[in-house]
Design an enzyme around this catalytic site. Structure first.
Site, PDB file in Angstrom:
ATOM      1  N   ILE A 163       2.060  78.463  36.053  1.00  0.00           N
ATOM      2  CA  ILE A 163       0.946  77.565  36.352  1.00  0.00           C
ATOM      3  C   ILE A 163       0.500  76.911  35.060  1.00  0.00           C
ATOM      4  O   ILE A 163       0.230  77.604  34.064  1.00  0.00           O
ATOM      5  CB  ILE A 163      -0.228  78.321  37.006  1.00  0.00           C
ATOM      6  CG1 ILE A 163       0.239  79.052  38.266  1.00  0.00           C
ATOM      7  CG2 ILE A 163      -1.357  77.349  37.327  1.00  0.00           C
ATOM      8  CD1 ILE A 163       0.823  78.162  39.342  1.00  0.00           C
ATOM      9  N   LYS A 164       0.437  75.594  35.056  1.00  0.00           N
ATOM     10  CA  LYS A 164       0.046  74.860  33.849  1.00  0.00           C
ATOM     11  C   LYS A 164      -1.473  74.773  33.766  1.00  0.00           C
ATOM     12  O   LYS A 164      -2.122  74.270  34.679  1.00  0.00           O
ATOM     13  CB  LYS A 164       0.673  73.466  33.854  1.00  0.00           C
ATOM     14  CG  LYS A 164       2.193  73.492  33.780  1.00  0.00           C
ATOM     15  CD  LYS A 164       2.801  72.100  33.812  1.00  0.00           C
ATOM     16  CE  LYS A 164       2.771  71.439  32.447  1.00  0.00           C
ATOM     17  NZ  LYS A 164       3.595  70.205  32.424  1.00  0.00           N
ATOM     18  N   VAL A 165      -2.006  75.273  32.651  1.00  0.00           N
ATOM     19  CA  VAL A 165      -3.446  75.262  32.401  1.00  0.00           C
ATOM     20  C   VAL A 165      -3.684  74.525  31.087  1.00  0.00           C
ATOM     21  O   VAL A 165      -3.064  74.855  30.072  1.00  0.00           O
ATOM     22  CB  VAL A 165      -4.008  76.691  32.310  1.00  0.00           C
ATOM     23  CG1 VAL A 165      -5.498  76.665  31.990  1.00  0.00           C
ATOM     24  CG2 VAL A 165      -3.745  77.451  33.607  1.00  0.00           C
TER      25      VAL A 165
END
Length: 942
Positions: free
Chosen positions: A140-142
């Site tokens: 998941i890109k944060v």
């Protein structure tokens, strides 16, 4: 020998990931080929990538249609598409993941950019998406924003793989590494395994050069000294790689040399590898592989866009450990920039902020693209799903002719010659076309309307009583009946009658101290509206005294008598509508949106789809949904299918009343027109006459089973069926605009002016004469009665009994005709039930279209059609004399007198136009009289 430069990167400790993902990349086998031939070991995605992917292929269309059919929002559709692509890519990379023992083989999915500044929502959404993807090799890109960094720590502790994105500054990168370490430590402390928890830190490269070079160019424009210019020039294209190389040194200190991580690694922790993002060269003067070749090193990941992949495969020259070359030069470059006054901190902060904004813009763009695809799919399905029997070629010829005449462009240019060559009428029409751009106009008033909405919520009214006729009340009534009202806002009740029994019932039900009075009239002179306003304002004054005006809101055109009346009574709010909009086209103006605001509807959500629909209606193609619908209706009418019979599912059925007025009043003139048939009881399919075209509005492509079964049977018998479809109820306003445009087009096809109502005045004039006579003499002139039978008094016939009179009327119904029940009556639930039963009896026995109008309401809806449209109607006018009476302030006549005068005036107007009409009046109990009529029809109509 390994000669593929992409595969050679692995020899030097660097993984090659693709900065692109699309459905076609997967289904074409290209992703599998990249893995097999080029050594691809990971994929990243973001909103910009998905926007491009959806734009480049039709492969998503089927899934978009299926998700739309299930009622998914644009946001939910995007998520489903993205998750499915990520899942499929994860599966293709599974062997890479396993072979690398969880070091590689990852696919990244970006969180919605709007969460970048919200720690808690970022955590919650990342957990949800990671669980939904349900693949251990998903990330998941944060974003590495101030709010994102604590979320990264928590997510790592939770066991969520994280790709930290939008890193530009070295100090931010330090905080990201710290967050990762703390997350691992917390997870170990909680007794959980960490050996398959993965994270990468995405350091963006080329954007740094773009920003720095712009500032260097600005300096060059101010410097003339040759030596100084050379020094500035030497720094161009250097900052990004320098920044990245210094970031790698910090990476080494923490993960390769630091004791803290060494202890964690002994317990199974993975290195948070550094990933080079944004590696495509933006400046054509630079090498197209420079950001790849200078940043090769152990424990790094090189992401490349497809164009860079092709370039590096073609002429890349990998060398070991280039990321550690020229470190002194890297320090010198950043120091030199500072000496020139170029702030590293300012640039990197701005780049991160702009990165979030760019992703947000791409996210919004992909949502718009999905909405457009969805609407295009719906439009296509409308045309393919509509069953137009043998009329398809005729309709296509009409569309071709309209396009050849540039009809769409001319309508949007407000060229009134579309409808008439008469210059005087053209000037009038040109002042009736404001509805075309009303969504944009109302957006400019959104703040005002939302402020009004908030004030109403604070004042805690329980009821909103709208006084208005036709176009001033029908759209608000639709909004209330379709959406309901917000719990903290008043319920809308419409009073569009002069029947004193109905008025009195409302007065007994409503508490004036908690009721907001809304008086709505375009002209500001409407007899019913002004009379009702006078009565109700007097009631407010009786209860509230000089505070009565604070319970009064008015909508009208500028400069009308109603505006003056409102100002003299110190009305709380006065909304002056754009004057270039006719009443029946005013649904999305103040006339519709002020009541919508008052009952708590989300106005922006209502208007957003309207703007999208407007764009579709501008297209000069056969796919224009309004052009197609209008051409279809107009052509079918010319071919004898002029009874537009609406068969609607319950959720959208209230819209039929608004459509009835729009169609009847716009097209019913010059002895032609479309005859809308709404709320008619369903008949056996074989009982429908061959002058009908059936219209259904499917909500979200989910047919209402009983409705769909009837339509399928109707189609089987060869009747044309038009299917218009919209996705969810939020698109109701867009559907209204589509129908407005369609009826304007149908007017062009039929050769009439859809913006005037020349025959409405006929009833008004006769009513005015009857009331003037009453003012002078105290006597209301009644039409003569031929006979009385029981409680019924019957006129308009030479017969002497009811059965003979009904038989005579039925014989006078023209071929391809229809029968109208025009009921001047108090529309209680019981009387309406009996009227519908009578209508069903007539429709089943006569097998012709039937129309039910409640007077005086229908005078502002279908009244124009009855007198100006095709002479194919026969009418039974029912007049129930009110049991009560109420005064009209300032007038000698009462509401009872006015109500009866309107009934008698319309009867005279119909007779004067040669329409077959039977008038049946009753003074006693309306239910008893209707039952007597029903019994007579049972034995008369066969």
């Amino acid at each position: 020998m390994m000669t593929n430069p992409l595969r050679q990167l692995a020899l030097f400790g660097q993984s090659f990931w693709l900065d692109y993902l699309s459905r076609s990349l997967i289904t074409s086998g290209e992703l599998a080929r990249l893995i097999e031939d080029d050594g691809l070991s990971g994929v990243t995605s973001n909103p910009t990538i998905f926007d491009k992917a959806i734009a480049s292929t039709e492969e998503y269309d089927e899934e978009i249609g299926e998700l739309a059919a299930r009622g998914f929002s644009d946001e939910a559709i995007f998520e489903e598409l993205a998750v499915h692509d990520v899942q499929k890519a994860c599966d293709l990379l599974w062997l890479v993941y396993e072979a690398s023992q969880g070091q590689d083989g990852f696919v990244s999915l970006e969180l919605p950019p709007a969460l970048a500044d919200d720690t808690e929502r970022t955590i919650a959404e990342a957990r949800r998406l990671f669980a939904k993807i349900d693949r251990p090799n998903a990330m998941i890109k944060v974003p590495g924003t101030p709010a994102g960094i604590p979320a990264i720590e928590q997510l790592i502790a939770d066991g969520v793989n994280v790709n930290v994105t939008l890193l530009f500054a070295l100090d931010t990168y330090e905080r990201v590494m710290e967050a990762y370490l703390r997350g691992i430590e917390r997870r170990l402390a909680a007794g959980h395994a960490v050996d398959r928890i993965a994270s990468v830190a995405s350091f963006f490269v080329s954007r740094v050069d773009t920003a720095v070079d712009q500032r260097l160019d600005a300096l060059l424009a101010t410097v003339t000294d040759a030596e100084e210019r050379a020094r500035i020039e030497s720094l161009k294209g250097k900052a990004a790689i320098a920044n990245a190389k210094l970031a790698y040194q910090r990476f080494k200190r923490v993960f390769l040399q630091g004791e803290r991580f060494a202890r964690l690694r002994e317990r199974g922790a993975q290195i948070q590898r550094i990933l080079w993002a944004s590696t495509s060269t933006k400046n054509p003067a630079y090498s197209d592989v420079m950001y790849v070749e200078h940043l090769i090193g152990p424990y790094t990941i090189q992401t490349m866009a497809p164009v860079t992949v092709e370039a590096y495969r073609d002429h890349g020259k990998p060398r070991a450990n280039t990321v550690e070359e020229g470190l002194d030069e890297a320090e010198r470059v950043l120091a030199a920039l500072g000496q020139l006054g170029i702030s590293y901190q300012e640039i990197t902060q701005k780049l991160q902020r702009e990165g979030v904004e760019l992703f947000q813009a791409s996210y919004e763009s992909v949502l718009r693209r999905i909405a457009e695809r969805r609407r295009s799919i719906i439009t296509t399905s409308e045309r393919l799903g509509s069953e137009l029997a043998r009329y398809g070629s005729d309709i296509e010829r009409t569309i071709d002719a309209l396009l050849a005449a540039n009809t769409v462009e001319r309508i949007w240019q407000r060229d009134a010659s579309v409808w008439t060559d008469d210059t005087k009428r053209q000037r009038t029409i040109s002042q009736r076309l404001g509805w075309l751009s009303i969504a944009d106009e109302m957006r400019r008033h959104l703040q005002e309307l939302e402020s009004f909405q908030q004030e109403i919520r604070e004042r805690r009214f329980t009821h909103l009583l709208l006084l208005g006729m036709g176009g001033s009340s029908l759209a608000p009534e639709v909004f209330q009946r379709v959406f309901g009202h917000d719990a903290e806002h008043p319920e809308l009740q419409v009073l569009d009658t002069t029947n004193p029994d109905t008025i009195r019932r409302h007065r007994e039900r409503l508490d004036p101290t908690r009721t907001l009075l809304l008086v709505s009239s375009k002209s500001g002179t409407t007899l019913e509206t002004m009379s009702l306003a006078a009565y109700w304002f007097a009631e407010l004054e009786r209860e509230l005294g000089d505070r009565a005006g604070q319970h009064l809101v008015v909508i009208t055109d500028p400069g009308t008598p109603l505006e003056d009346w409102a100002r003299s009574r110190q009305a709380w709010r006065i909304f002056l509508n754009p004057p270039d909009i006719g009443g029946r086209y005013s649904a999305l103006s103040f006339f519709g949106l002020v009541p919508a605001a008052a009952i708590g509807l989300p106005l922006a959500a209502l208007l957003d789809p309207v703007s999208a629909m407007a764009e579709r209606l501008r297209r000069s193609t056969p796919e224009n949904p309004g052009l197609w619908l209008g051409a279809t209706l107009g052509t079918l009418a010319q071919l004898g299918r002029d009874k537009v019979t609406f068969v609607l599912e319950p959720a959208v059925a209230p819209l039929a009343d608004w459509l009835e007025q729009l169609i009847a009043e716009s097209t019913g003139k010059q002895a032609t027109g479309l005859i809308p048939v709404v709320h008619e009881p369903h008949l056996a399919p074989e009982h429908y006459s061959n002058d009908r075209v059936f219209v259904t509005l499917d909500l979200a492509l989910q047919p209402h089973t009983p409705t769909e079964a009837l339509l399928k049977a109707i189609e089987t018998l060869g009747h044309p069926v038009i299917r218009t479809r919209f996705w969810n109820l939020r698109e109701l306003g867009a559907e209204m605009l589509r129908w407005e445009f369609a009826i304007a087009v149908a007017g062009k096809v039929l050769g009439i002016d859809p913006f005037d109502e020349p025959d409405v005045q006929a009833s008004k004039d006769r009513t005015a004469r009857l009331l003037a006579h009453y003012q002078q003499t105290g006597e209301l002139v009644r039409p003569p009665a031929a006979f009385s039978e029981g409680s019924l008094s019957v006129g308009g016939t030479e017969a002497s009994d009811l059965r003979s009179a009904l038989t005579d009327l039925i014989r006078r119904i023209p071929p391809a005709g229809y029968l109208g029940l025009l009921a001047f009556i108090d529309p209680t639930p019981d009387t309406l039930e009996l009227l519908h039963a009578i209508r069903q009896l007539l429709a089943e026995r006569l097998r012709i279209p039937t129309i039910l109008g409640i007077g005086p309401r229908y005078l502002h809806s279908t009244g124009q059609l009855f007198k100006g449209g095709p002479n194919t109607g026969a009418f039974i006018q029912l007049v129930s004399e009110p049991a009560n009476d109420l005064p009209v302030p300032g007038q000698r006549y009462s509401f009872r007198t006015m109500f009866l005068a309107q009934a008698y005036g319309d009867y005279e107007a119909l007779v004067s136009r040669g329409r077959p009409v039977l008038q049946i009046s009753f003074r006693r109990d309306a239910l008893e009289a209707l039952e007597q009529l029903e019994q007579a029809l049972v034995v008369t109509v066969h």
